[in-house]
Structures are given as C-alpha cells and as structure tokens.
Design a protein around this motif. Structure first.
Motif, PDB file in Angstrom:
ATOM      1  N   ARG A 111     -11.644  -0.703   1.513  1.00 24.70           N
ATOM      2  CA  ARG A 111     -10.708  -0.916   2.692  1.00 24.70           C
ATOM      3  C   ARG A 111      -9.610  -1.162   2.163  1.00 24.70           C
ATOM      4  O   ARG A 111      -8.953  -2.279   2.951  1.00 24.70           O
ATOM      5  CB  ARG A 111     -11.558  -1.390   3.675  1.00 24.70           C
ATOM      6  CG  ARG A 111     -12.885  -0.920   4.302  1.00 24.70           C
ATOM      7  CD  ARG A 111     -13.099  -1.879   5.592  1.00 24.70           C
ATOM      8  NE  ARG A 111     -13.878  -2.847   5.492  1.00 24.70           N
ATOM      9  CZ  ARG A 111     -13.602  -4.008   5.626  1.00 24.70           C
ATOM     10  NH1 ARG A 111     -12.681  -4.411   6.009  1.00 24.70           N
ATOM     11  NH2 ARG A 111     -14.432  -4.968   5.442  1.00 24.70           N
ATOM     12  N   GLY A 112      -8.986  -0.662   1.017  1.00 22.54           N
ATOM     13  CA  GLY A 112      -7.769  -0.982   0.478  1.00 22.54           C
ATOM     14  C   GLY A 112      -7.550  -2.528  -0.106  1.00 22.54           C
ATOM     15  O   GLY A 112      -6.594  -3.166  -0.250  1.00 22.54           O
ATOM     16  N   ASN A 139      -5.765   6.378 -10.417  1.00 19.64           N
ATOM     17  CA  ASN A 139      -6.022   7.198  -9.218  1.00 19.64           C
ATOM     18  C   ASN A 139      -5.808   8.690  -9.365  1.00 19.64           C
ATOM     19  O   ASN A 139      -5.890   9.569  -8.659  1.00 19.64           O
ATOM     20  CB  ASN A 139      -4.781   6.793  -8.201  1.00 19.64           C
ATOM     21  CG  ASN A 139      -4.794   5.476  -7.715  1.00 19.64           C
ATOM     22  OD1 ASN A 139      -6.083   5.162  -7.136  1.00 19.64           O
ATOM     23  ND2 ASN A 139      -4.018   4.713  -7.909  1.00 19.64           N
ATOM     24  N   ASP A 140      -5.542   9.220 -10.749  1.00 20.65           N
ATOM     25  CA  ASP A 140      -5.672  10.392 -11.122  1.00 20.65           C
ATOM     26  C   ASP A 140      -6.556  10.687 -12.243  1.00 20.65           C
ATOM     27  O   ASP A 140      -6.463  11.169 -13.381  1.00 20.65           O
ATOM     28  CB  ASP A 140      -4.403  10.940 -11.554  1.00 20.65           C
ATOM     29  CG  ASP A 140      -3.410  10.814 -10.648  1.00 20.65           C
ATOM     30  OD1 ASP A 140      -3.463  11.356  -9.609  1.00 20.65           O
ATOM     31  OD2 ASP A 140      -2.352   9.763 -10.724  1.00 20.65           O
ATOM     32  N   GLU A 174      -7.409   4.856  -4.437  1.00 19.49           N
ATOM     33  CA  GLU A 174      -6.906   5.359  -3.272  1.00 19.49           C
ATOM     34  C   GLU A 174      -5.352   5.086  -3.120  1.00 19.49           C
ATOM     35  O   GLU A 174      -4.735   4.723  -2.009  1.00 19.49           O
ATOM     36  CB  GLU A 174      -7.499   5.053  -1.800  1.00 19.49           C
ATOM     37  CG  GLU A 174      -8.906   5.290  -1.873  1.00 19.49           C
ATOM     38  CD  GLU A 174      -9.828   4.620  -0.800  1.00 19.49           C
ATOM     39  OE1 GLU A 174      -9.533   3.315  -0.448  1.00 19.49           O
ATOM     40  OE2 GLU A 174     -10.595   5.297  -0.171  1.00 19.49           O
ATOM     41  N   GLY A 175      -4.618   5.382  -4.387  1.00 21.27           N
ATOM     42  CA  GLY A 175      -3.039   5.395  -4.284  1.00 21.27           C
ATOM     43  C   GLY A 175      -2.663   3.917  -4.332  1.00 21.27           C
ATOM     44  O   GLY A 175      -1.198   3.684  -4.732  1.00 21.27           O
ATOM     45  N   LEU A 176      -3.382   2.808  -4.372  1.00 23.54           N
ATOM     46  CA  LEU A 176      -2.866   1.497  -4.758  1.00 23.54           C
ATOM     47  C   LEU A 176      -2.699   1.276  -5.993  1.00 23.54           C
ATOM     48  O   LEU A 176      -3.364   2.028  -6.953  1.00 23.54           O
ATOM     49  CB  LEU A 176      -3.851   0.590  -4.151  1.00 23.54           C
ATOM     50  CG  LEU A 176      -4.367   0.362  -2.659  1.00 23.54           C
ATOM     51  CD1 LEU A 176      -5.419  -0.475  -2.064  1.00 23.54           C
ATOM     52  CD2 LEU A 176      -2.946  -0.270  -1.814  1.00 23.54           C
ATOM     53  N   PRO A 177      -1.761   0.253  -6.566  1.00 26.18           N
ATOM     54  CA  PRO A 177      -1.453   0.333  -7.864  1.00 26.18           C
ATOM     55  C   PRO A 177      -2.775  -0.306  -8.590  1.00 26.18           C
ATOM     56  O   PRO A 177      -3.663  -0.674  -8.118  1.00 26.18           O
ATOM     57  CB  PRO A 177      -0.580  -0.919  -7.934  1.00 26.18           C
ATOM     58  CG  PRO A 177       0.056  -1.028  -6.594  1.00 26.18           C
ATOM     59  CD  PRO A 177      -1.105  -0.290  -5.831  1.00 26.18           C
ATOM     60  N   ILE A 231      -4.635 -10.318   3.603  1.00 23.13           N
ATOM     61  CA  ILE A 231      -4.138 -10.433   2.252  1.00 23.13           C
ATOM     62  C   ILE A 231      -2.742 -10.841   2.129  1.00 23.13           C
ATOM     63  O   ILE A 231      -1.895 -10.178   3.039  1.00 23.13           O
ATOM     64  CB  ILE A 231      -4.047  -8.900   1.666  1.00 23.13           C
ATOM     65  CG1 ILE A 231      -5.892  -8.324   1.529  1.00 23.13           C
ATOM     66  CG2 ILE A 231      -3.542  -8.649   0.328  1.00 23.13           C
ATOM     67  CD1 ILE A 231      -5.967  -6.996   1.042  1.00 23.13           C
ATOM     68  N   PRO A 232      -2.260 -11.582   1.472  1.00 26.76           N
ATOM     69  CA  PRO A 232      -1.079 -12.206   1.382  1.00 26.76           C
ATOM     70  C   PRO A 232       0.156 -11.605   0.611  1.00 26.76           C
ATOM     71  O   PRO A 232       1.168 -11.953   0.434  1.00 26.76           O
ATOM     72  CB  PRO A 232      -1.390 -13.699   0.990  1.00 26.76           C
ATOM     73  CG  PRO A 232      -2.357 -13.489  -0.120  1.00 26.76           C
ATOM     74  CD  PRO A 232      -3.080 -12.538   0.538  1.00 26.76           C
ATOM     75  N   ILE A 233      -0.372 -10.629  -0.216  1.00 25.51           N
ATOM     76  CA  ILE A 233       0.617  -9.819  -0.813  1.00 25.51           C
ATOM     77  C   ILE A 233       0.652  -8.344  -0.394  1.00 25.51           C
ATOM     78  O   ILE A 233      -0.353  -7.839   0.205  1.00 25.51           O
ATOM     79  CB  ILE A 233       0.238  -9.945  -2.360  1.00 25.51           C
ATOM     80  CG1 ILE A 233      -1.075  -9.510  -2.662  1.00 25.51           C
ATOM     81  CG2 ILE A 233       0.486 -11.469  -2.891  1.00 25.51           C
ATOM     82  CD1 ILE A 233      -1.365  -9.532  -4.141  1.00 25.51           C
ATOM     83  N   GLN A 234       1.658  -7.656  -1.127  1.00 28.37           N
ATOM     84  CA  GLN A 234       1.826  -6.348  -0.725  1.00 28.37           C
ATOM     85  C   GLN A 234       1.634  -5.222  -2.048  1.00 28.37           C
ATOM     86  O   GLN A 234       1.826  -5.948  -2.943  1.00 28.37           O
ATOM     87  CB  GLN A 234       3.423  -6.085  -0.330  1.00 28.37           C
ATOM     88  CG  GLN A 234       3.790  -6.748   0.984  1.00 28.37           C
ATOM     89  CD  GLN A 234       2.635  -5.916   2.313  1.00 28.37           C
ATOM     90  OE1 GLN A 234       2.700  -4.880   2.244  1.00 28.37           O
ATOM     91  NE2 GLN A 234       2.311  -6.920   3.017  1.00 28.37           N
ATOM     92  N   PRO A 235       1.311  -4.218  -1.781  1.00 26.46           N
ATOM     93  CA  PRO A 235       0.960  -3.509  -2.936  1.00 26.46           C
ATOM     94  C   PRO A 235       2.448  -3.181  -3.638  1.00 26.46           C
ATOM     95  O   PRO A 235       3.399  -3.100  -3.054  1.00 26.46           O
ATOM     96  CB  PRO A 235       0.441  -2.257  -2.627  1.00 26.46           C
ATOM     97  CG  PRO A 235      -0.196  -2.601  -1.198  1.00 26.46           C
ATOM     98  CD  PRO A 235       0.591  -3.475  -0.709  1.00 26.46           C
TER      99      PRO A 235
END
Length: 419
Positions: free
Chosen positions: A336-337, A375-376, A387-390, A415-419
């Motif tokens: 879930r990300g 992711n590839d 799932e595309g996240l770093p 989650i306190p940070i952004q991808p």
C-alpha cells in the motif's frame, strides 16, 4: 571544453538539465550529511531499529561454488526456476559486482544482472545505504544449516569492516531452521566460542552490546520444532558467567504468551529480549490487510513482567508466489505504497518499547526487502515492484521510522515524507 548556453537550449531540455543537477546536488548533500553523522551507539539496543540481513544470495563465478543460490531452485537459472519475488536495483553497482543472468533481459533489451552477497563491495554498498538513510545496523544471519559454507564467515568479516567504515552496528543472529534438533546446542555453542575466542567478533567496537554484554539473537525458539530442554540449554549457555556470556534476544512464535507447556513458558521467561515473529500475522480491516499489532501491548506487558525487553517485528509487505507457486498468491500482503509498513512504526512508537526489528533488509525471496528494488524487472517472470515509487523509498521510510521511535521527530500517524 564543453559549455552550455542555457538561454539557447529548448525549454524542455533546460528543465531536464536542471532536474538532473538538482538530483546530483541532493544526492551529494545526503552523502556529506551521512559522513558527518556520529557513529551509532553500539553499547545498547535501546533506541535502535535493527534490520535482519540474510546475505544468502550467491552467483556462479563468485568464488563460492554455489551456483544461483537463493535466486533459483536449480543450479541453473530460468524464468521457471526463479524463487525470488523482487529484482534488486543494481544501477549503482560496479561491473565486478554484477553477474549476468543467461537469457534474461531488462525491458530495455539490456542484459539482466543479479548480485552475490559474498562480494565485499556489495556489502559495503548496503552499509553505505544504511548510513545514508540513518539505519542503525543489522542482525546478520548465521544459519546453522549453512555454517559449513566458508562464505558465511567471509560475509561476517565483510560486515565487520563495513560497519566500522560506516559507523553502523551489527550482531549475530542464529537461525535454527531445518537443523537436526539433537545437534543444535553443540553446533551453535561451538560456533559462538569460535567467534569469541578465535575471531574476537564480540570485541569489535561495532558489535552491538546491551547491559554490558554482547547481543546474540536466537531465531526459531518454536515449541513445535524441538523440546524445551534445547531452548533451556541454549539460554543457560549464554547466561553462565564467563567469556561467552551474552544478552539473549529470542525469536519466538507470535502466540508465545499462550504457551501451555510449562517448560517452554519458563524458557521464554529466561530471555533478555523477547521478539515474536510477526511476518504474515495480519488482520483484515476495511478490505485491507493490516499487520496485527493490537497484541503488542499485552506482549510488552508480559515481557516487562518477566524482566525482559520487547523487540517488535516490523515488515513492509509479503509475497512469495515465485518461491511457493500460484496457490501462495493468497498470502500476498500489499505494501500500500508504504502505509502497511508505516502503520507498524506508529504502533511501535505508541507502544513505547524504544526499539524495533525490521524484517528484512535484503529479503527478496519473500518480498520483505527494504533495500533498493527496481520497478523495471525483466518481463520473463512475475516480479513485485515498488509500484513506481523510488527504489530507495523503504530505506527512507525506515530512516524516518527510526527517528520517530527515538523521539527525534514527533509521532506522525501518516507517512511524513513525499516520494
């Protein structure tokens, strides 16, 4: 000398160039900050978030004669024989660390590669990531079934060097799985004596201590695997006065508190740190799989009553369909990300135990890895991704969770940070 006239470049190319420069600047700054951070305090388990470190991946030509160990169920490797669920991101690896996988290519048509855990540069790189993202260190696995393989001694030495170079800490974790029960005590205690007497591992300044003693993790203290007498012998060995004495962390079943066998219950009560295995232990809420953390409060209280610390197990998700087959798809736990992972950090912080065990740093077999994953992956087989996240997303989350548990940052339910 090549120079750039920014005004003459196209708008899109200028944006791309600026973005690349910002990435380079950010990465360089993070490395500088990591180098300036003080070494992890190796004198206590308090305030630590430690990762499990399997280090059991091997490749042909890595000097171990192990073929594709833990990458394939056969000495050769094919899409049908692959047993791992996530393809590691090797974009930062040097050519000497990468082992070409015959007949397998990335989506861009380039040859695909895997790595060997025995390679010194690879272990060094993993520890550099730990340093960069603020991860304290690892419990390095020593599987009793594999102790005859010299490569596990080599790995331990590489871990020692890398921990020293990066200011991380480490401790030995003995995994009892699959070893003949009548030989467990002798094999484990002989190995510990050798590590203490000949290799002086516990005297290493980066080796983790707690309450003035080196820490040893014994994973697999399960009543359905062997008699309680074996557990008592192991714990008593580490508690007797002398050069082999240690603080014992016990990897026990999630239902350890309800153990009906009095001798086993007594063994659990002897442990210095109790760590129930929680991977796969879930509940369903709103159609989602949630890690079962509601039992932690009772676990924590029972551990305190026994005079022990409590080390909760946190994991990012789960998937082992390549290892176990299509029927195992029902066991998959969606990340879930990162929300599944972060919810457990929040529960651990609210619990107040002041420590946690992340399972695992490098376990791509069961898709519990937090290190860099691509992711590839090659399309020839079915692989889970971020799932595309770093690719460093879960390293970042672990570092943020560590700071929260230590009280360096406030409790954050999301989650306190952004991808």
């Amino acid at each position: 000398m090549l120079t750039w006239d920014l005004p003459s470049l196209s708008c899109s190319f200028r944006k791309l160039l600026i973005a690349v420069c910002l990435i380079v600047i950010s990465f360089t700054a993070s490395l500088v900050m990591a180098q300036q951070l003080p070494p992890v305090d190796a004198t206590t388990l308090d305030g630590k978030v430690m990762c499990g470190y399997q280090a059991w991946f091997r490749c042909p030509d890595d000097g171990t004669n192990s073929a594709w160990q833990h990458w394939s169920r056969r000495p050769t490797i094919t899409p049908q024989s692959m047993t791992f669920q996530m393809w590691p991101d090797l974009s930062e690896f040097t050519p000497s660390e990468m082992y070409a996988v015959p007949g397998i290519k990335y989506p861009n048509g380039r040859p695909a590669y895997l790595y060997s855990s025995v390679h010194q540069k690879t272990i060094q790189r993993h520890f550099q990531w730990m340093q960069q993202y603020g991860i304290d260190g690892v419990f390095v696995q020593r599987f009793l079934v594999n102790l005859r393989q010299p490569s596990f001694d080599t790995i331990l030495e590489h871990v020692r060097t890398s921990a020293k170079d990066t200011g991380r800490t480490f401790a030995v974790c003995y995994d009892l799985s699959g070893y003949p029960t009548e030989r467990i005590v002798g094999r484990l205690t002989d190995d510990w004596k050798q590590l203490c007497d000949e290799r002086k591992v516990t005297r290493d300044e980066r080796y983790l201590d707690h309450d003035g003693l080196p820490v040893v993790f014994i994973w697999g203290l399960y009543p359905d695997r062997f008699s309680a007498d074996i557990a008592h012998q192991l714990i008593d060995f580490f508690h007797q006065e002398g050069p082999y004495r240690a603080t014992v962390v016990g990897g026990v079943p999630p239902d350890w508190r309800s153990e009906s066998n009095a001798s086993w219950a007594s063994a659990f009560g002897k442990l210095d740190v109790i760590s129930p295995w929680n991977v796969g232990n879930i509940e369903r809420r709103g159609g989602k799989k949630i890690a079962n953390t509601h039992v932690w409060q009772q676990d924590f209280a029972a551990a305190q009553q026994a005079g022990a610390k409590y080390l909760p197990v946190i994991y990012p998700g789960f998937d082992w369909t390549n290892l176990k087959g299509p029927r195992a798809e029902r066991d998959t736990i969606d990340r879930r990300g990162g929300a599944f992972f972060w919810e457990q950090f929040v529960a651990a912080k609210k619990l107040g135990s002041g420590m946690a065990y992340v399972a695992m740093f490098d376990e791509v077999d069961e898709a519990t890895a937090i290190f860099k994953v691509t992711n590839d992956p090659p399309p020839e087989a079915n692989f889970a991704t971020y799932e595309g996240l770093p690719s460093d997303w879960y390293l970042r989350l672990t570092g943020e969770g560590t700071k929260m548990i230590r009280g360096e940052t406030p409790l954050a339910d999301r989650i306190p940070i952004q991808p």
